[in-house]
Structures are given as structure tokens and as C-alpha cells.
Design a protein around this motif. Sequence first.
Motif, PDB file in Angstrom:
ATOM      1  N   ILE A 162       0.825  -1.212   0.000  1.00 29.41           N
ATOM      2  CA  ILE A 162       0.000   0.000   0.000  1.00 29.41           C
ATOM      3  C   ILE A 162       0.860   1.264   0.000  1.00 29.41           C
ATOM      4  O   ILE A 162       0.564   2.214  -0.751  1.00 29.41           O
ATOM      5  N   PRO A 163       1.954   1.335   0.766  1.00 24.40           N
ATOM      6  CA  PRO A 163       2.777   2.554   0.740  1.00 24.40           C
ATOM      7  C   PRO A 163       3.382   2.859  -0.636  1.00 24.40           C
ATOM      8  O   PRO A 163       3.772   4.011  -0.883  1.00 24.40           O
ATOM      9  N   ARG A 164       3.463   1.888  -1.503  1.00 20.81           N
ATOM     10  CA  ARG A 164       4.059   2.118  -2.827  1.00 20.81           C
ATOM     11  C   ARG A 164       3.254   3.105  -3.665  1.00 20.81           C
ATOM     12  O   ARG A 164       3.772   3.667  -4.630  1.00 20.81           O
ATOM     13  N   VAL A 165       1.982   3.306  -3.319  1.00 20.21           N
ATOM     14  CA  VAL A 165       1.148   4.219  -4.108  1.00 20.21           C
ATOM     15  C   VAL A 165       0.734   5.449  -3.297  1.00 20.21           C
ATOM     16  O   VAL A 165      -0.154   6.196  -3.711  1.00 20.21           O
ATOM     17  N   LEU A 166       1.388   5.662  -2.150  1.00 16.42           N
ATOM     18  CA  LEU A 166       1.076   6.820  -1.319  1.00 16.42           C
ATOM     19  C   LEU A 166       2.153   7.892  -1.476  1.00 16.42           C
ATOM     20  O   LEU A 166       3.347   7.589  -1.390  1.00 16.42           O
ATOM     21  N   PRO A 167       1.775   9.134  -1.689  1.00 17.18           N
ATOM     22  CA  PRO A 167       2.766  10.223  -1.726  1.00 17.18           C
ATOM     23  C   PRO A 167       3.443  10.392  -0.367  1.00 17.18           C
ATOM     24  O   PRO A 167       2.931   9.935   0.667  1.00 17.18           O
ATOM     25  N   ASP A 168       4.588  11.060  -0.367  1.00 21.80           N
ATOM     26  CA  ASP A 168       5.294  11.325   0.886  1.00 21.80           C
ATOM     27  C   ASP A 168       4.390  12.091   1.852  1.00 21.80           C
ATOM     28  O   ASP A 168       3.623  12.973   1.452  1.00 21.80           O
TER      29      ASP A 168
END
Length: 359
Positions: A262-268
Motif C-alpha cells: 500500500i505505501p508504494r502508491v502513497l505520496p510522501d
Amino acid sequence: MMEEAINGLNYKDAGVDIDAGEALVEAIKPLARSTSRDGVASGLGGFGAMFDLKAAGFRDPVLVAGTDGVGTKLKVAIEAEKHDTVGIDLVAMCVNDLVVQGAEPLFFLDYFATAKLDVKAGTEIVSGIAEGCRRAGCALIGGETAEMPGMYARDDYDLAGFCVGAVERADILDGTKVGAGDVILGLASSGLHSNGFSLVRRVVEHAGLDYSAEAPFQPGQNLGEALLEPTRIYVKSCLAAIAAGGVHGLAHITGGGLLENIPRVLPDGLGADLNGAAWTLPPVFGWLGKAGGIVELEMARTFNCGIGMAVIVAAERADELSNILKENGEIVKTIGHVVTRDKGGVDITNIENAWQNNS
């Protein structure tokens, strides 16, 4: 002198059966034809395959490509002598990655390598690949079959898949639209999919089970068949949701599980909060956790734990998009939301009690 030195040897004496290879090609030609779609511009058997993007209806396309395999799930298929579903897995692992970026999978190629070609097993494998392509709406337009004695044990084989898709430039999903407050919808997996099988096989060995034995988590089905349930293909449902608008991001839950994908598609600066009580842990995961003594967080970073695709959507569109996904055959749960968090990442609450009770 040269002819006497080699003593009349031929390729078959070296372990490669050209006739078997040709028989397999003939057997799979109708399978490939069954996957044809708009844009296919060549037949199976040439040196290269062609695809016409304009004929497929694209105006300003960006190509998206991916490659993947099935991993050590193949060892289960080999030991269980069941080869007709791993081809679906092969396609699924590629096309589910493509749709995450908003791309429609267009065509697929496979690489099948083995020590000694078994035409029956090879046909079963390719029949699964063709079925996966039909489910994804992409064409099987070519591939390579390699018989390599000495590289593999006699019954072993390996698979690799290559898929190319396209998305209109204006419709690319790259995560930039994801924002705090977005809702995360979870699409149910069909089981283990194709990740974590090195650990699965270790648990099976530790439990002293044979793949022909009844599955402890699936009465009436043997363990091999239960573990080989093929990866679900989410292409058509996700494309329908994307077309409706309001989808901000997609995450295919593969190796690394919920915590890493999931973090792979979340902006910083953004993270995801998930509620582990929002969905029921499927029986296979409950069994693995107990039989292997695997703690919940380790499960969540190794397996999909029942969620094969996470769909991040605008909060005001969540109900509408959930219904569209359900209409396209998905089991949908609202599993969390996007939050502002400097460290990013995924936090899952309620997993200890909820997952233990559900297993």
C-alpha cells in the motif's frame, strides 16, 4: 572423420525432443486463438508478434509493461501433479500490476522452461495461461518453450510472463491524486495468490502433511488443490471503477503483503490506517498462522491476508465505486483510510483479536 567422431548423435540424444516441441506448439495454437482481441495483428508462430494500438482504440497511449513469475508455488504444482492453474497465476501476477497504473492489458507472452518436455503437462500449463488472458481481456500472442536438460531436475519447470498494456496519457494512475481522507476499499483475494510459498511449503513440511492429504482448512479438498487456488484477476472490475472516476490509486497486494504494498502508491507524508476487524481472515491464513506460529504482523507483511487489491478512492465516491466493483464480481470491504503521517507506512489495528477469532 568428424561424422565418425560424433558417432551419429542427434539433438534428441542430447535430451531435446524437437518433435515434442512441435507437438506442443500445435496443441496451444487454438488456445492462443481463443484469446484474440482487437489490435492483434499477427498469428502465433512467427519470429515476432505485432499489435496495433490504433486498432485497439487508443488515441494518445502510454505503454506499460511488466514481467513476473509464479515463484515456488510451482513446486506445489509439481509435487501435486496439478498444472492447469499456475498459468492463471502467471497472467494474474503481471496484469494486476499493470491495472494498478490504470493500464488495460493488451498482450501477453510466456516463457516455459523444463528439463524434459511433457506435452500433456505443457498443454495444461498453457491452457491456464490462455484462461488467465481471457479473464484479463488480453491476447496471448507468443512465447518461448525451452527444453534444457541439465538445468532442471527431470520433472521441474519454470515460468515467466511478460505483459504489455496501455493507458491514455491523461488517465495514468501514479498516486499523485491520493490525499488524506481517501477511503481504502479492499477486494477479496481468492486465497494465497502467488506469494509466500517458500514459507507455506515450510509450514506444510513442519506439519508433516502430504499434498494429497485433506486440507486442514478446507474439508473435502486435498491440500495441493486448496493451496493451488489461482490468483484472482482484478483487471475488468478495476477498469470499470477507473472509468467511473474517483479512483485515486490501486495497490496489488503481492510479496510484502499489506504492509509493504500500500505505501508504494502513497505520496510522501501520507500513511494508511487499516482496521483488521473490517474483514474476515480466510481459513488458509488462520491455519498457516497457527500451524507455523506466525505472528499477525509477520502475516501482514508476507501474505495478502484476504485482500488481493486495495482501491484508494475519494471519500464521497466510496459507496458508488464499491457498488461498481461488486457489480463486476468483487467482494468489497471498506478496510481503512489515508491519513497524514510523516513516517508514512501502514498501521493495522484490531488484528490480534479479530484475526485470531476469525481463524
